[in-house]
Scaffold this active site. Structure first.
Site, PDB file in Angstrom:
ATOM      1  N   GLU A 112       0.836  -1.192   0.000  1.00 21.72           N
ATOM      2  CA  GLU A 112       0.000   0.000   0.000  1.00 21.72           C
ATOM      3  C   GLU A 112       0.875   1.247   0.000  1.00 21.72           C
ATOM      4  OE1 GLU A 112      -3.005  -0.096   3.047  1.00 21.72           O
ATOM      5  OE2 GLU A 112      -3.988  -1.858   2.201  1.00 21.72           O
ATOM      6  N   HIS A 227      -8.905  10.207   2.227  1.00 20.09           N
ATOM      7  CA  HIS A 227      -8.573   9.071   1.371  1.00 20.09           C
ATOM      8  C   HIS A 227      -8.783   9.478  -0.082  1.00 20.09           C
ATOM      9  CE1 HIS A 227      -8.345   5.051  -0.285  1.00 20.09           C
ATOM     10  NE2 HIS A 227      -7.984   4.602   0.901  1.00 20.09           N
ATOM     11  N   ARG A 273      -0.889   9.371   1.037  1.00 21.08           N
ATOM     12  CA  ARG A 273      -2.285   9.670   0.731  1.00 21.08           C
ATOM     13  C   ARG A 273      -2.570  11.159   0.531  1.00 21.08           C
ATOM     14  NH1 ARG A 273      -5.378   5.315   4.699  1.00 21.08           N
ATOM     15  NH2 ARG A 273      -5.148   3.540   3.290  1.00 21.08           N
ATOM     16  N   HIS A 327     -11.240  10.461   5.872  1.00 17.59           N
ATOM     17  CA  HIS A 327     -10.991   9.048   6.149  1.00 17.59           C
ATOM     18  C   HIS A 327     -10.508   8.775   7.569  1.00 17.59           C
ATOM     19  CE1 HIS A 327     -10.256   4.905   5.134  1.00 17.59           C
ATOM     20  NE2 HIS A 327      -8.954   4.994   5.335  1.00 17.59           N
ATOM     21  N   ARG A 362      -1.294   9.509   8.575  1.00 18.07           N
ATOM     22  CA  ARG A 362      -1.213   8.087   8.919  1.00 18.07           C
ATOM     23  C   ARG A 362      -0.677   7.253   7.758  1.00 18.07           C
ATOM     24  NH1 ARG A 362      -4.838   3.604   8.221  1.00 18.07           N
ATOM     25  NH2 ARG A 362      -6.314   5.003   7.215  1.00 18.07           N
TER      26      ARG A 362
END
Length: 520
Positions: A112, A227, A273, A327, A362
């Site tokens: 990811e 997100h 992100r 998100h 994050r």
């Protein structure tokens, strides 16, 4: 009034991990405002990050977490969590948690955004949260009592400033009181403050409001992760498309099929992100559409059953229109490594807490890991309290107001969501943030938080708590005059060295004064 040893507010993975890890001789009450399996955790498509691959190491996981968090993470917290990750996976495996495996029966490891190695463990393809909750629920002992459809509206604080229980709205508008020497907030995030979100309808941030009103320190509220890929159809966000889809080869493209992230970041579609979300935002702001091309993903429907079903419902295939949405909250109730807040007897874990793990942004799949690590750690801390804590149930004096509740004027929830998305969203400015504060102030929030909440309806209380969290986010975003991670100011577009060691902490001063008066 009902008494127990531990009260846990919330029923997500952090709450359930704590409950099942606590010693069986302790009486535990889990209070949830909905049903036990209806939480943000149950919707989690992403997995758990853990350095268990043959070429991976917790040191690499540590470095990736700091890079994603733009180096303002609490390094001690990051080191602790990343080092405990392999053991957490081992324990869940022993508890027969349903993890995806390769043909050789080894745990399958996905990739990811911003991860240097493949280290994401999934369950049921894109249903990891549900798989973990199912595992934890099966391990619940007879000492754990779950109260559903019970909404906590107040933390009880005694004259010494210690938290000793909660007041709740029960079914049929009944009011209840629960007391315990240990009260834990595991209430999740606040995605429902925004018009576009991946979050459950229950993620309204009230745990943070409860802690703030009680006098606890709140930190880093300006850092909101958006997100990049929510399915966006006919002007509405309809659900999350996991980052793991891009990890398996899906690409972001514009209307002409040109790759969006080429030339923007070396990791392209798997960049951090906030970088991907901002790139999509700018194209949408220009009136263009962005799509996620899933054709490169082999066995897409089998690999991602929940995402595939979401696409079928919206009659979208191959190229899926996407937009960013709220998100994850990196900030929250300030805690130490044990989960203790600045108020004795009050703890926080999961997304409601700010442990410093995430910094300004994050790292993907660190949230479920954080919930599991701190749920277990707090259980060990509470379990090691040898002596029985005797607590004074004489409440501290409250700051009172003479305002009549009949004059209460509040916005609609959809208005809150629109205003936050418009003024405190992916791209912020000083002007938009000041406009948002003026809008919040128009509802005279400061006076309404001093009324007796028992006289309100649950819906009225929810809106007041949502406005309070909106204020904390907006105030923090206005005060931080730089861009870092999930906080982007177009009028201060660069990171600033002077902000590297600064953190914005919120504290309700009048509540602290009431403690001092009660002790005098």
């Amino acid at each position: 009034m009902r008494e127990s040893n531990v009260i846990i507010v919330g029923s997500g993975i952090a709450a359930l991990q704590l409950a099942v890890q606590l010693p069986r001789h302790l009486n535990v009450i889990v209070i949830t405002k909905s049903r036990m399996k209806e939480s943000n955790s149950s919707l989690a498509q992403g997995g758990i990050a853990a350095a268990i691959g043959s070429k991976d190491n917790p040191c690499f996981h540590y470095a990736d977490t700091l890079e994603a968090g733009r180096n303002i993470n609490n390094k001690m917290t990051v080191r602790h969590v990343t080092s405990k990750a392999p053991k957490i996976i081992q324990e869940l495996t022993e508890f027969r948690c349903r993890f995806d495996r390769e043909n050789n029966n080894k745990i399958q490891l996905g990739k990811e955004g911003a991860h240097s190695h493949s280290r994401i463990i999934h369950g049921g393809g894109d249903q990891t949260g549900a798989a973990i909750i199912e595992c934890l629920v099966k391990r619940m002992g007879p000492n754990i009592h779950v109260l559903e459809e019970e909404c906590v509206y107040e933390l009880l604080i005694n004259r010494e400033g210690r938290c000793f229980g909660v007041n709740t709205f029960g079914k049929n508008s009944e009011l209840h009181t629960f007391v315990a020497p240990h009260v834990v907030l595991a209430t999740g995030g606040c995605g429902q403050l925004y018009r576009f979100t991946s979050n459950s309808r229950l993620a309204t941030g009230e745990g943070i409001a409860l802690a703030y009103w009680a006098g606890a320190k709140i930190k880093d509220m300006e850092f909101i992760q958006f997100h990049p890929t929510l399915l966006f159809n006919e002007g509405q966000a309809h659900g999350l498309i996991s980052e793991a889809v891009r990890g398996e080869g899906a690409r972001l493209v514009d209307e002409g099929g040109k790759y969006l992230m080429d030339g923007i970041h070396p990791l392209r579609d798997l960049a951090p992100r906030h970088i991907v979300a901002q790139a999509i935002y700018h194209k949408l702001h220009e009136g263009k559409s962005i799509y996620l091309d899933v054709r490169p993903v082999s066995n897409f429907e089998k690999r991602f059953p929940a995402v595939s079903e979401l696409c079928r419902k919206n009659q979208l295939y191959e190229r899926i229109p996407v937009a960013p949405g709220c998100h994850f909250l990196m900030g929250g109730i300030e805690t130490d490594l044990e989960g203790k807040t600045s108020i004795a007897g009050l703890y926080a874990i999961g997304e409601a807490a700010c442990t410093g793990l995430h910094g300004a942004n994050r790292l993907a799949s660190n949230s479920l890991l954080e919930a599991l690590v701190f749920g277990k750690r707090l259980a060990q801390y509470i379990g090691n309290q040898k002596t029985v804590i005797k607590f004074n149930t004489s409440q501290a004096p409250k700051v009172k107001t003479a305002w009549e509740i009949s004059s209460l004027s509040l916005p609609k929830i959809k208005d809150i969501q629109f205003q936050m998305m418009q003024n405190v969203g992916i791209v912020r400015t000083g002007a938009s943030l000041r406009q948002q504060l003026e809008w919040i102030d128009s509802f005279e929030l400061k006076k309404w938080v001093n009324i007796d909440f028992a006289n309100l309806t649950e819906k009225q209380w929810q809106i007041i708590s949502m406005l309070q969290v909106c204020y904390l986010i907006t105030r923090g975003a206005l005060d931080r005059t730089e861009s870092r991670g999930g906080h982007y100011r177009s009028d201060f577009p660069l990171e600033s060295e002077k902000w590297l060691d600064k953190r914005i902490t919120h504290l309700r001063i009048e509540r602290r004064k009431s403690y001092e008066q009660s002790k005098a």
